[in-house]
Design an enzyme around this catalytic site. Structure first.
Site, short mmCIF file in Angstrom:
data_model
loop_
_atom_site.label_atom_id
_atom_site.label_comp_id
_atom_site.label_asym_id
_atom_site.label_seq_id
_atom_site.Cartn_x
_atom_site.Cartn_y
_atom_site.Cartn_z
N LYS A 198 0.52 4.29 -3.32
CA LYS A 198 0.62 5.71 -3.01
C LYS A 198 2.42 6.75 -3.03
CE LYS A 198 -2.83 5.38 -2.15
NZ LYS A 198 -4.46 5.62 -2.81
N TYR A 252 0.57 -0.73 0.07
CA TYR A 252 0.14 -0.40 -0.23
C TYR A 252 1.10 1.87 -0.24
CZ TYR A 252 -3.51 3.86 1.29
OH TYR A 252 -4.44 5.02 1.88
#
Length: 222
Positions: free
Chosen positions: A156, A152
């Site tokens: 990002k 994750y």
């Protein structure tokens, strides 16, 4: 910028922040294309957009699948040329150390959170360039080094870099791309945090950026 009758496509519009942004755009009188994989959810959002004063249209779309995007954009074209794109679709899975994270799970997160926005931008940007106008907002996240969330966090970071790179590429034209970093929100994917409605206003300011506004920024949302 007045959003009335502007054509806005929002991915992941079936719930959470995507839905909240769609409703805000609808209240501004926009034509909102609510894109997502869950037909019933995006249709519900589209109906609420229309009730809020805009025009809502539901379009099934999987942002990890180029053919699905192509099919969805053909349907979206019936609403009008897409002037504003909000890349909101994203996923986060259970916390795992990097050695326990299955490759398939890594790939799924990267496909949704990075490849998806890339494919959407790549598909929609030529039309924006041809018309000389466009606004793109990528939904990022402020935490980039969270233990047990390597995929994750990496996704990002990559999305932020994509935003900056495309911002440089688009200098000199009235197409502005920025990334918004809202705090953790209380959604289906994550319990606790702010309500999506609490962070909509500053994100919509990026959506409605005036000509000449800075592009390629990573904007923290309080």
């Amino acid at each position: 910028m007045n959003l009335k009758n502007k054509v806005i496509l929002i991915t992941g519009a079936g719930s959470g922040l995507g839905k909240a942004l769609a409703l805000a755009a609808g209240q501004g009188g926009a034509k909102v294309i609510c894109a997502g994989r869950r037909k019933e959810r995006i249709q519900q959002t589209a109906d609420e957009v229309t009730k809020a004063g805009g025009m809502g249209t539901a379009v099934e779309m999987d942002v990890t699948d180029g053919k699905s995007i192509e099919k969805g954009l053909k349907l979206a074209a019936k609403v009008g040329p897409i002037e504003i794109l909000i890349n909101n679709a994203g996923i986060i899975t259970g916390l795992k150390t990097v050695q326990d994270l299955p490759v398939e799970e890594w790939d799924r997160i990267m496909a949704t959170n990075v490849r998806g926005p890339y494919l959407m931008i790549r598909a929609i940007l030529p039309g924006m360039i041809q018309r000389g106008f466009g606004r793109i907002v990528n939904i990022s996240a402020p935490i980039k080094h969270l233990p047990k969330a390597s995929a994750y966090c990496a996704s990002k970071c990559a999305l932020d870099s994509l935003t900056k790179a495309v911002g440089y590429e688009l200098r000199g034209v009235d197409i502005i791309i920025n990334a918004a970093e809202p705090p953790f929100l209380d959604t289906e994917m994550h319990e606790g945090g702010k309500k999506a409605e609490e962070v909509v206003a500053p994100i919509m300011e990026l959506v409605a950026a005036e000509t000449g506004s800075q592009s390629g920024r990573i904007v923290k949302i309080a």
